[in-house]
Write a protein that holds these residues in place. Structure first.
Motif, PDB file in Angstrom:
ATOM      1  N   GLY A 132       2.787  -7.551  15.247  1.00 45.75           N
ATOM      2  CA  GLY A 132       1.278  -7.734  14.815  1.00 45.75           C
ATOM      3  C   GLY A 132       0.527  -6.403  14.973  1.00 45.75           C
ATOM      4  O   GLY A 132      -0.748  -6.472  14.943  1.00 45.75           O
ATOM      5  N   HIS A 133       0.843  -5.352  15.606  1.00 46.94           N
ATOM      6  CA  HIS A 133       0.506  -4.077  15.332  1.00 46.94           C
ATOM      7  C   HIS A 133       0.319  -3.322  14.318  1.00 46.94           C
ATOM      8  O   HIS A 133       0.866  -3.420  13.525  1.00 46.94           O
ATOM      9  CB  HIS A 133       1.134  -3.327  16.561  1.00 46.94           C
ATOM     10  N   LEU A 134      -0.915  -2.907  14.245  1.00 51.45           N
ATOM     11  CA  LEU A 134      -1.482  -1.974  12.966  1.00 51.45           C
ATOM     12  C   LEU A 134      -0.589  -0.915  12.948  1.00 51.45           C
ATOM     13  O   LEU A 134      -0.318  -0.093  13.668  1.00 51.45           O
ATOM     14  CB  LEU A 134      -2.853  -1.695  13.058  1.00 51.45           C
ATOM     15  N   VAL A 135       0.052  -0.803  11.696  1.00 50.74           N
ATOM     16  CA  VAL A 135       0.875   0.455  11.357  1.00 50.74           C
ATOM     17  C   VAL A 135       0.286   1.132  10.462  1.00 50.74           C
ATOM     18  O   VAL A 135       0.403   2.565  10.646  1.00 50.74           O
ATOM     19  CB  VAL A 135       2.261  -0.033  10.373  1.00 50.74           C
ATOM     20  N   GLY A 136      -0.650   0.731   9.550  1.00 47.36           N
ATOM     21  CA  GLY A 136      -1.375   1.776   8.682  1.00 47.36           C
ATOM     22  C   GLY A 136      -2.198   0.632   7.708  1.00 47.36           C
ATOM     23  O   GLY A 136      -2.242  -0.421   7.956  1.00 47.36           O
ATOM     24  N   MET A 137      -2.674   1.371   6.789  1.00 41.46           N
ATOM     25  CA  MET A 137      -3.496   0.649   5.495  1.00 41.46           C
ATOM     26  C   MET A 137      -2.992   1.197   4.252  1.00 41.46           C
ATOM     27  O   MET A 137      -2.669   2.388   3.940  1.00 41.46           O
ATOM     28  CB  MET A 137      -5.103   0.917   5.855  1.00 41.46           C
ATOM     29  N   ILE A 138      -3.099   0.193   3.147  1.00 39.52           N
ATOM     30  CA  ILE A 138      -2.708   0.569   1.799  1.00 39.52           C
ATOM     31  C   ILE A 138      -4.003   0.339   0.958  1.00 39.52           C
ATOM     32  O   ILE A 138      -4.392  -0.781   1.314  1.00 39.52           O
ATOM     33  CB  ILE A 138      -1.356  -0.243   1.442  1.00 39.52           C
ATOM     34  N   GLY A 139      -4.262   1.141   0.329  1.00 41.82           N
ATOM     35  CA  GLY A 139      -5.419   0.791  -0.700  1.00 41.82           C
ATOM     36  C   GLY A 139      -5.044   0.756  -2.122  1.00 41.82           C
ATOM     37  O   GLY A 139      -3.806   1.188  -2.367  1.00 41.82           O
ATOM     38  N   GLU A 140      -5.813   0.523  -2.859  1.00 41.30           N
ATOM     39  CA  GLU A 140      -5.664   0.514  -4.473  1.00 41.30           C
ATOM     40  C   GLU A 140      -5.232   1.805  -4.783  1.00 41.30           C
ATOM     41  O   GLU A 140      -4.106   1.854  -5.433  1.00 41.30           O
ATOM     42  CB  GLU A 140      -6.591  -0.006  -5.250  1.00 41.30           C
ATOM     43  N   ARG A 141      -5.803   2.680  -4.392  1.00 39.70           N
ATOM     44  CA  ARG A 141      -5.392   4.145  -4.583  1.00 39.70           C
ATOM     45  C   ARG A 141      -4.095   4.611  -4.354  1.00 39.70           C
ATOM     46  O   ARG A 141      -3.401   5.294  -5.129  1.00 39.70           O
ATOM     47  CB  ARG A 141      -6.496   5.393  -4.258  1.00 39.70           C
ATOM     48  N   ASP A 142      -3.795   4.066  -3.203  1.00 37.51           N
ATOM     49  CA  ASP A 142      -2.321   4.437  -2.690  1.00 37.51           C
ATOM     50  C   ASP A 142      -1.134   3.682  -3.768  1.00 37.51           C
ATOM     51  O   ASP A 142      -0.172   4.544  -4.023  1.00 37.51           O
ATOM     52  CB  ASP A 142      -1.892   3.901  -1.370  1.00 37.51           C
ATOM     53  N   LEU A 143      -1.498   2.563  -4.270  1.00 33.10           N
ATOM     54  CA  LEU A 143      -0.663   1.984  -5.129  1.00 33.10           C
ATOM     55  C   LEU A 143      -0.598   2.787  -6.495  1.00 33.10           C
ATOM     56  O   LEU A 143       0.525   2.852  -7.167  1.00 33.10           O
ATOM     57  CB  LEU A 143      -1.145   0.556  -5.387  1.00 33.10           C
ATOM     58  N   ILE A 144      -1.869   3.041  -6.924  1.00 34.55           N
ATOM     59  CA  ILE A 144      -1.884   3.797  -7.995  1.00 34.55           C
ATOM     60  C   ILE A 144      -1.091   5.128  -8.039  1.00 34.55           C
ATOM     61  O   ILE A 144      -0.405   5.264  -8.851  1.00 34.55           O
ATOM     62  CB  ILE A 144      -3.316   4.065  -8.518  1.00 34.55           C
ATOM     63  N   ASP A 145      -1.339   5.945  -6.772  1.00 37.87           N
ATOM     64  CA  ASP A 145      -0.578   7.237  -6.717  1.00 37.87           C
ATOM     65  C   ASP A 145       0.721   7.173  -6.706  1.00 37.87           C
ATOM     66  O   ASP A 145       1.500   7.889  -7.267  1.00 37.87           O
ATOM     67  CB  ASP A 145      -0.950   7.804  -5.515  1.00 37.87           C
ATOM     68  N   ALA A 146       1.384   5.734  -6.179  1.00 36.58           N
ATOM     69  CA  ALA A 146       2.746   5.620  -5.768  1.00 36.58           C
ATOM     70  C   ALA A 146       3.251   5.446  -7.479  1.00 36.58           C
ATOM     71  O   ALA A 146       4.670   5.584  -7.475  1.00 36.58           O
ATOM     72  CB  ALA A 146       3.066   4.248  -5.092  1.00 36.58           C
ATOM     73  N   ASN A 147       2.683   5.141  -8.241  1.00 38.89           N
ATOM     74  CA  ASN A 147       3.195   4.940  -9.809  1.00 38.89           C
ATOM     75  C   ASN A 147       2.655   6.053 -10.719  1.00 38.89           C
ATOM     76  O   ASN A 147       3.045   6.025 -11.854  1.00 38.89           O
ATOM     77  CB  ASN A 147       2.701   3.316 -10.304  1.00 38.89           C
ATOM     78  N   ARG A 148       2.567   7.257 -10.136  1.00 39.89           N
ATOM     79  CA  ARG A 148       2.089   8.326 -11.101  1.00 39.89           C
ATOM     80  C   ARG A 148       3.194   9.210 -11.183  1.00 39.89           C
ATOM     81  O   ARG A 148       4.221   9.371 -10.049  1.00 39.89           O
ATOM     82  CB  ARG A 148       0.903   9.167 -10.750  1.00 39.89           C
ATOM     83  N   GLU A 149       3.032  10.204 -11.866  1.00 34.48           N
ATOM     84  CA  GLU A 149       4.086  11.421 -11.700  1.00 34.48           C
ATOM     85  C   GLU A 149       3.768  12.404 -10.821  1.00 34.48           C
ATOM     86  O   GLU A 149       2.664  12.600 -10.700  1.00 34.48           O
ATOM     87  CB  GLU A 149       4.047  12.180 -13.473  1.00 34.48           C
ATOM     88  N   VAL A 150       4.783  13.038 -10.337  1.00 27.05           N
ATOM     89  CA  VAL A 150       4.407  14.254  -9.197  1.00 27.05           C
ATOM     90  C   VAL A 150       4.095  15.417  -9.875  1.00 27.05           C
ATOM     91  O   VAL A 150       4.922  15.584 -10.912  1.00 27.05           O
ATOM     92  CB  VAL A 150       5.794  14.042  -8.172  1.00 27.05           C
ATOM     93  N   HIS A 151       3.140  15.917  -9.577  1.00 29.48           N
ATOM     94  CA  HIS A 151       2.875  17.398 -10.114  1.00 29.48           C
ATOM     95  C   HIS A 151       3.326  18.425  -9.200  1.00 29.48           C
ATOM     96  O   HIS A 151       2.955  18.638  -8.206  1.00 29.48           O
ATOM     97  CB  HIS A 151       1.422  17.461 -10.112  1.00 29.48           C
ATOM     98  N   LEU A 152       4.369  19.348  -9.608  1.00 28.20           N
ATOM     99  CA  LEU A 152       4.859  20.276  -8.873  1.00 28.20           C
ATOM    100  C   LEU A 152       3.862  21.275  -8.572  1.00 28.20           C
ATOM    101  O   LEU A 152       3.162  21.728  -9.492  1.00 28.20           O
ATOM    102  CB  LEU A 152       6.276  20.834  -9.629  1.00 28.20           C
ATOM    103  N   PRO A 153       3.808  21.923  -7.335  1.00 28.22           N
ATOM    104  CA  PRO A 153       3.037  22.941  -7.084  1.00 28.22           C
ATOM    105  C   PRO A 153       3.179  24.358  -7.837  1.00 28.22           C
ATOM    106  O   PRO A 153       4.375  24.519  -8.242  1.00 28.22           O
ATOM    107  CB  PRO A 153       2.786  23.205  -5.572  1.00 28.22           C
ATOM    108  N   THR A 154       2.118  25.125  -8.186  1.00 28.01           N
ATOM    109  CA  THR A 154       2.454  26.446  -8.914  1.00 28.01           C
ATOM    110  C   THR A 154       3.344  27.345  -7.967  1.00 28.01           C
ATOM    111  O   THR A 154       2.765  27.421  -6.737  1.00 28.01           O
ATOM    112  CB  THR A 154       1.371  26.985  -9.264  1.00 28.01           C
ATOM    113  N   MET A 155       4.189  27.944  -8.263  1.00 28.03           N
ATOM    114  CA  MET A 155       5.072  28.878  -7.358  1.00 28.03           C
ATOM    115  C   MET A 155       5.123  30.360  -7.717  1.00 28.03           C
ATOM    116  O   MET A 155       4.960  30.538  -9.019  1.00 28.03           O
ATOM    117  CB  MET A 155       6.489  28.470  -7.357  1.00 28.03           C
ATOM    118  N   LEU A 156       4.959  30.979  -6.872  1.00 23.22           N
ATOM    119  CA  LEU A 156       5.143  32.721  -7.106  1.00 23.22           C
ATOM    120  C   LEU A 156       6.312  33.278  -6.587  1.00 23.22           C
ATOM    121  O   LEU A 156       6.509  32.807  -5.492  1.00 23.22           O
ATOM    122  CB  LEU A 156       3.771  33.470  -6.333  1.00 23.22           C
ATOM    123  N   THR A 157       6.986  33.924  -7.508  1.00 19.40           N
ATOM    124  CA  THR A 157       8.292  34.339  -7.022  1.00 19.40           C
ATOM    125  C   THR A 157       8.136  36.008  -6.651  1.00 19.40           C
ATOM    126  O   THR A 157       7.633  36.793  -7.431  1.00 19.40           O
ATOM    127  CB  THR A 157       9.506  34.492  -8.105  1.00 19.40           C
TER     128      THR A 157
END
Length: 151
Positions: free
Chosen positions: A43-68
């Motif tokens: 019963g100890h609090l581990v964290g919180m999940i909000g609607e935004r977290d669930l939406i983010d979990a189902n989105r495409e990951v955007h790769l960061p821009t890289m410089l070589t």
């Protein structure tokens, strides 16, 4: 002085840390809440999940821009955001998806201070926890409004 324990909802809806992300979404939809506490078996609090977290979990990951430069890759900002997106899209359980930096309230905390936290931190709900981190209840913006409007 009204305290958090006087206005909190004691029978708060929760999910277990090993519940599936899909199950968390179903529970949020069924309860109509914007966010839900994640607790462990004791019963100890581990964290919180909000609607935004669930939406983010189902989105495409955007790769960061890289410089070589000289065969080395240098991220051009956004690496932390990329890591956070990656954490969310790969989460399978509530414990993996949950935000662990949770703003909480103590049971003896002044209701005005709780209202201030809700507004300043722009959250919909504050878990109320004891000194050991055990979840005692939750205070939502609606709970604050009911407290303010009561005769």
């Amino acid at each position: 002085m009204t305290t958090a324990q006087e206005i909190m909802t004691r029978a708060a809806s929760t999910v277990q840390e090993d519940d599936s992300v899909k199950n968390v979404g179903k529970i949020l939809l069924q309860t109509g809440h914007h966010s839900i506490p994640v607790v462990n078996a004791s019963g100890h609090l581990v964290g919180m999940i909000g609607e935004r977290d669930l939406i983010d979990a189902n989105r495409e990951v955007h790769l960061p821009t890289m410089l070589t430069i000289l065969d080395g890759l240098i991220p051009l900002g956004g690496m932390h955001e990329y890591e956070e997106e990656l954490r969310k899209v790969t989460a399978v359980t509530a414990g993996q998806l949950a935000s662990t930096k949770v703003v909480t309230a103590r049971p003896d905390e002044n209701a005005d201070a709780v209202a201030e936290k809700l507004l300043r931190k722009e959250v919909h709900a504050l878990p109320v926890v004891d000194a050991d981190g055990k979840l005692l209840g939750i205070i939502t913006r609606s709970d604050i409004l009911q407290h303010l409007l009561k005769p």
